[in-house]
Design a protein around this motif. Sequence first.
Motif, PDB file in Angstrom:
ATOM      1  N   TYR A 169     -34.799   0.427  12.969  1.00 53.68           N
ATOM      2  CA  TYR A 169     -33.611   0.955  12.302  1.00 53.68           C
ATOM      3  C   TYR A 169     -33.845   0.912  10.791  1.00 53.68           C
ATOM      4  O   TYR A 169     -34.431  -0.052  10.274  1.00 53.68           O
ATOM      5  CB  TYR A 169     -32.374   0.122  12.650  1.00 53.68           C
ATOM      6  N   ALA A 189     -30.161  -1.107   6.024  1.00 52.25           N
ATOM      7  CA  ALA A 189     -28.869  -0.729   5.439  1.00 52.25           C
ATOM      8  C   ALA A 189     -28.127  -2.000   5.047  1.00 52.25           C
ATOM      9  O   ALA A 189     -28.394  -3.088   5.565  1.00 52.25           O
ATOM     10  CB  ALA A 189     -28.050   0.096   6.427  1.00 52.25           C
ATOM     11  N   PRO A 240     -28.291  -1.684  16.199  1.00 43.84           N
ATOM     12  CA  PRO A 240     -27.546  -0.438  16.395  1.00 43.84           C
ATOM     13  C   PRO A 240     -26.047  -0.580  16.172  1.00 43.84           C
ATOM     14  O   PRO A 240     -25.341   0.428  16.108  1.00 43.84           O
ATOM     15  CB  PRO A 240     -27.841  -0.095  17.858  1.00 43.84           C
ATOM     16  N   THR A 294     -22.227   1.677  13.189  1.00 47.97           N
ATOM     17  CA  THR A 294     -23.187   1.926  14.272  1.00 47.97           C
ATOM     18  C   THR A 294     -24.280   2.869  13.790  1.00 47.97           C
ATOM     19  O   THR A 294     -24.094   3.639  12.832  1.00 47.97           O
ATOM     20  CB  THR A 294     -22.484   2.550  15.494  1.00 47.97           C
ATOM     21  N   TYR A 295     -25.426   2.784  14.487  1.00 47.77           N
ATOM     22  CA  TYR A 295     -26.557   3.681  14.201  1.00 47.77           C
ATOM     23  C   TYR A 295     -26.813   4.525  15.445  1.00 47.77           C
ATOM     24  O   TYR A 295     -27.124   4.000  16.511  1.00 47.77           O
ATOM     25  CB  TYR A 295     -27.801   2.864  13.849  1.00 47.77           C
ATOM     26  N   GLU A 296     -26.661   5.845  15.317  1.00 48.97           N
ATOM     27  CA  GLU A 296     -26.808   6.753  16.447  1.00 48.97           C
ATOM     28  C   GLU A 296     -27.578   7.994  16.005  1.00 48.97           C
ATOM     29  O   GLU A 296     -27.198   8.641  15.023  1.00 48.97           O
ATOM     30  CB  GLU A 296     -25.438   7.178  16.998  1.00 48.97           C
ATOM     31  N   ARG A 335     -28.456   8.406  12.403  1.00 45.87           N
ATOM     32  CA  ARG A 335     -27.352   8.410  11.430  1.00 45.87           C
ATOM     33  C   ARG A 335     -26.537   7.133  11.570  1.00 45.87           C
ATOM     34  O   ARG A 335     -26.427   6.571  12.662  1.00 45.87           O
ATOM     35  CB  ARG A 335     -26.424   9.613  11.665  1.00 45.87           C
ATOM     36  N   TYR A 336     -25.956   6.697  10.440  1.00 43.95           N
ATOM     37  CA  TYR A 336     -25.022   5.577  10.455  1.00 43.95           C
ATOM     38  C   TYR A 336     -23.598   6.123  10.446  1.00 43.95           C
ATOM     39  O   TYR A 336     -23.293   7.128   9.786  1.00 43.95           O
ATOM     40  CB  TYR A 336     -25.230   4.673   9.236  1.00 43.95           C
ATOM     41  N   GLU A 383     -19.262   9.618   9.477  1.00 40.46           N
ATOM     42  CA  GLU A 383     -20.662   9.428   9.084  1.00 40.46           C
ATOM     43  C   GLU A 383     -20.725   8.766   7.713  1.00 40.46           C
ATOM     44  O   GLU A 383     -19.924   9.059   6.814  1.00 40.46           O
ATOM     45  CB  GLU A 383     -21.387  10.767   9.059  1.00 40.46           C
ATOM     46  N   MET A 429     -28.657   2.492   1.814  1.00 37.16           N
ATOM     47  CA  MET A 429     -29.830   2.471   2.700  1.00 37.16           C
ATOM     48  C   MET A 429     -31.088   2.439   1.839  1.00 37.16           C
ATOM     49  O   MET A 429     -31.097   2.938   0.722  1.00 37.16           O
ATOM     50  CB  MET A 429     -29.852   3.711   3.605  1.00 37.16           C
TER      51      MET A 429
END
Length: 240
Positions: free
Chosen positions: A143, A146, A161, A190-192, A195-196, A221, A240
Motif C-alpha cells: 500500500y 499515507a 487497507p 480505506t484503500y481500494e 485509491r484512498y 475519494e 501520500m
Amino acid sequence: MKCAYCNHENPEGETFCSKCGMKLEGAAPAAPPPAAPVQQPPAPAPAPPAQPKGVRCENCGVLNPEGASVCKSCNKPLVQPTAPPPAAPVAASPSVCPSCGFDKNPSTAKFCMSCGKQLTPTPAPPAAAPPAAAPPPAPPVSYPVAKLVLPDMKEIPISGPEEKIGREDLLRVASPEDTKFVSREHLKITYENGRYYIVDEGSTNGTKLNGVEIKGQGKRELNTNDEIVLADTVTVRFQM
C-alpha cells in the motif's frame, strides 16, 4: 432220438428231452460262445513335428542355415538363439511366443526365433505424469504510504487497507480539550483499487472534507493535501 431217462422219442437234432428235460445222449454239443475281441492298446500320440534347424531372422522371419550371420532374405544381421540378446536401452522382459511358448526371443524381435510366428509386442506401461507444480506464492500486497498531518506536523500513519480514526488516535497527537468532541470511532480511511477513500462512521459532530460535510454521504475519494476537519475542532491534512 430216445431219452435214456424216460424213453420218450424226441425229434432228431434235439439236445434236451421235451418230456423230462434231461440232456439227450449223443446230442451235438452246444457251440461255444464267440471269443471276446482282443482289446488293442491305443495308438501312441503322434510326435510333434521336429523344429527346423537353422537361425530364424528376427526381422523378416526367414529360416537361415545354421552358422549364418546375415539373413539371406533381408541382409539383416542374425541373432543366434544361444547367444544372449543385445543390451537394450530400456530393460524389458523377453518376448514369449504365444504360438510355441519359446521364451528366448529378444525383446526387440518381431518374429519367434523358434517357430517363425509373429510376436505380439508387449505394450510399454504409460509414463507417470509429472507432479503438478505448486502455484507460485501470491505477492504481498503493498500500500502506498499515507498519513494524516496536524498543523504542528504531528502525524497519524495510515497502514493497511482500512484504518479507523477516533478520539483515542487523536489523543496521541492532540490535547484532550481539542479532541473532546471527536467520536470514539469518528471516520474510516480505506484503500481500494489504487485509491484512498474517506467515510464518516456516523460520528456525533460530523466530518468535513475540504469544507464540505460528508456525514451520511458515503465514501469520498481522498487526494494529497485534502483538508479533513473532525467535529469542527481538529484539522488534519491527508498526504501520500
